[in-house]
Each structure stands twice: as structure tokens, then as C-alpha cells.
Design an enzyme around this catalytic site. Sequence first.
Site, mmCIF file in Angstrom:
data_model
loop_
_atom_site.group_PDB
_atom_site.id
_atom_site.type_symbol
_atom_site.label_atom_id
_atom_site.label_comp_id
_atom_site.label_asym_id
_atom_site.label_seq_id
_atom_site.Cartn_x
_atom_site.Cartn_y
_atom_site.Cartn_z
ATOM 1 N N ASP A 103 8.660 -9.451 -29.572
ATOM 2 C CA ASP A 103 7.533 -9.609 -30.490
ATOM 3 C C ASP A 103 7.270 -8.320 -31.265
ATOM 4 O O ASP A 103 6.932 -8.366 -32.449
ATOM 5 C CB ASP A 103 6.268 -10.002 -29.719
ATOM 6 C CG ASP A 103 6.219 -11.475 -29.370
ATOM 7 O OD1 ASP A 103 6.902 -12.261 -30.045
ATOM 8 O OD2 ASP A 103 5.500 -11.835 -28.425
ATOM 9 N N LYS A 143 2.910 -15.139 -21.224
ATOM 10 C CA LYS A 143 3.646 -13.920 -21.550
ATOM 11 C C LYS A 143 3.440 -12.794 -20.533
ATOM 12 O O LYS A 143 4.333 -11.963 -20.335
ATOM 13 C CB LYS A 143 3.268 -13.425 -22.950
ATOM 14 C CG LYS A 143 3.815 -14.295 -24.065
ATOM 15 C CD LYS A 143 3.573 -13.673 -25.426
ATOM 16 C CE LYS A 143 4.186 -14.523 -26.532
ATOM 17 N NZ LYS A 143 4.074 -13.875 -27.850
#
Length: 505
Positions: A330, A294
Site C-alpha cells: 500500500d 490488515k
Amino acid sequence: MNNGKICVSVCAETADEIIANIRRAEEFADCVEVRFDCLNPKEIDILLLQISNLKFAKLLLATFRSPNEGGKSTMTFEERVEFWQKEHDGFWAEDIEEDVLGIAKNINKKVVSFHDFNCIPDKLDDIYKRLSSSGSDIVKIAVQIDDITDTISVLKLIQLAKIDNQKIIPIAMGEAGKWTRILGLAHGAFMTYAALDAGMETADGQITAKDMIEIYRVRELDLKTKVYGVIGDPVSGSLSPYMHNPAFVAVGINAVFVPLLVEDLDEFMRRMVKEETWEVDLNFAGFSVTMPHKQAIMKYLDEIDPVAEKIGAVNTVKIEDGKLTGYNTDAYGFITPLKEKFGDLRDASVAVFGAGGAARACVYALKQEGADVTVFARDEHKTKAFADEFGVCLSTISKVKDQRSKVNLSNFDILVNATPLGMKGPLENESLFTAEQLKGVKFVYDLVMRLGDSPIILEAKKAGVAAIGGLEMLIGQGVRQFEIWTGREAPIEVMRRSVIARIER
């Protein structure tokens, strides 16, 4: 739409079991591979007789794999030769290895196979040329791979076969090659193999026929299909394919979402993604990014959304006209269900355990809502920079499991688990805290996505504490991903039902 076939491989010890499995596979397969090497030797002639006397709706492929090429039988070379010299009435084709070429008789249509269950051998092209010149009707090459870029040489075999007008079945075995089983037909592979059921796989990386047809729609894919996927390590447990693929169908988009096991991110981006350096064009249109990539993915992007820039982690990449743009969904996926379940977060005291990409998104979202956040993590240097960046309190712990009794949770309203504890693997039965320690906490949010309640949610329930798991965050962030990729409103209920159905299975 493509012209490839789905072949379901069946393996059992008795003739009756094989026949029963063939009948089940006929419902959805184009071809059924009958693995004679799985049979008790005494059952071989019984099965040959039964097949010769029965009628089947689909093509049957006879296979008697040698032990060194993945066969399950200990029968000798001479016994295998004896098998191949028998009559094989009722079979469309026979799959043979090089060692019985010229010996086997009564062959209808010949599939000549090569298998390497350890690695990709050198000069794969030479192996193809050797098999192609053997008089084969179809060439099958199956090799074990460890990382996604190993699949490039396997996929290139299709281009060689097109030039030669040769039918080919290229297979990259292993989790990192799973996507080739899905996209192979779209690129011109003659056939792809599938398992009858989960747990009945005859090779590493096989997907069930049900998923191949209903989730990945492999018969409908073509070179214009936009390809999305989850990149990470591991990805085998990802539920994203079961969320995004039904969503593509619901809105009528020619797209597919596949698992992409990526260990070496640099090699993947250079050889398979970046237009100026790629070696194969897979029509990638975007990615979902999971651990451990990420943050590492950010240096490969042409542009990063301000929210993702602030969080310092990207979980979504959109590819358009060769340009890669990073986003973070997210934060949205995390905070939306928390606000729905807990309410106003202003001045709420929150303990976040973990300091990875997901934790960064959580902390960002919590701070945006005015929460008072403390981050607990092991890496003091990494966590201090994290805490300073977001303006949150910091507490370092050597190991969560060893420090449970030393962490006082009585002052926290909400506890967020953003660590791997509870995730499938060696830590899947570990809870961050016990029920006794959770008493006094008002809400527990576990980001772990797994079947059933995670260990910490079980402890929270024992303590009478409200809790939610990673499913809500998964759906929330997935909805935003879909909208970023497609520019269309996400079919939320379709996505939710599909994920829940998968979990229940």
C-alpha cells in the site's frame, strides 16, 4: 484444464424471452438451464412446443423449482406434477426435487436437487447419500452460507461423490461461497452455474458467464492452478480479480485470483490456510488483504517484511512451501502516483483522515519522503499510539461529518481521505469536506475506489483543486503484489486497461 460444464440459467416470464436468452447463452455456455418456474403459467406449453420444434447448439436443462426451494412460481404441487408428466422433447436433462421423485415421467437424464436458502443443514453428507441413492444421474446440492469456512462441508461433497463415481454439482450460495463457483470444476464438480448478465442472477452469488470464462477462466483451471485471492469483509466490490487475472494470462502463469469473503479470520486461517490444520487443500499461493484484516492477519504469519513491520499492517501475503510471509504494498501504491502528480513532498503539509491499515501505510510513505503529517481520527487512544509511533501530529475528532466546520484546512497542502466516507454502502454519498472548505488545499487524494468520482473528488473539482482517487493506488499496490507473488515483471498496462475496462462496464 478440467471436464466440467458451465451452465447458464435463464429466467423470464414469456416463451419468446426465454428463447431469446437461450440463443444468447449458447454463445458461451455448455448447458442452458430453462427455469419454467419463472414463466407465466400460460406460457409453459408454448415454450415446450417451441423447444421441441427448434434446434439448439447446446444442452438444455429443464427446471421447475418448487417455491420452498427457491422457485418463483406460485403453482401448486399438483400443477408441478402435471408439468413433469408432460413430454420434454429437446431437453438433455431435467432437474427435479425430491418431492416429485417417482411421480415425474418422461425423464431423460435426472438431476435430483436439494436447496436450502437459509443455512447449511445438519448432516449434509446424509442428504448427499439420500439423493445419490435415489437413482439420480447427477446430484445437485445448493446451500446458503454466511462465512467462508462454511464452504468446507460443501467442497467435501466432491470427494464423497468421487468415491461413489457419482456426478455432483455442489453449490455454496452467497457472497462467501462465490469462489466455489469458480474453483468447483477444477476440484471435480460436474457443473457450475452462471448468470447471463449482471442483474439476471437466479441465485445468490452467481457470477456472469462472461466473467466466469474471460476473467476467471474456469474451464482452464485444475488442481495445479495456484490460487490467490482478496480476503476481507466486504470484497464484493473488489477490482483486484479484474487486475490480477488478466496479468496471470499475460505472463502465462497457471493461476487464478478469486474473492474470499472472510468474517472470522481465525477460523479461515486455521481450517483453510495453515497447512498443519487445514481441512481442505485449495493450493493457496497468496492473498491480498483488505479491511478489516490488515493488522489482524499479522499474528498468523511466519515472517513479516521490515516495511510491513514498521507500518504495522499487511496487505499482501505470499505462501511458499507452507511458509506465510507478509508485505505491505500500500505504501508503494500510495506514494508513487502522489509523487508523479504533486512532485517533491519534502516539507509538504499533509492532513491524513483515518487511522486504519491503509492510513498507516500512507503516513509511513509520507514520512519517508520528508512530509509534515497530521493525522485526524476518532479513536484518541488508538490514534495517539499511531501518532507517537510515526512521529506525526495528532488531532482527534468525534465524527468527521459533525466536525467539518471545526477543521481548518488552510494550512495543509495535501488532504488524504483514508476513511470509509465515499465507499459503497451507507456512507457512499458522504464527502469529507465541501468545496468551500477545500479552497486553499493544493491536492486531494481519496483512497476510496469506486466507479466515477467520489464525493470528495467532486467537491475538490468544484473548488479547482487537483485530485486523484483510489484507482492509482490500487494499480500501484497491485503491481508490487504481482511481482512479490510471481517473481516476474508485472504487465502494468494490461492491469491498468483491465481495471479501467471493468470500471467503464
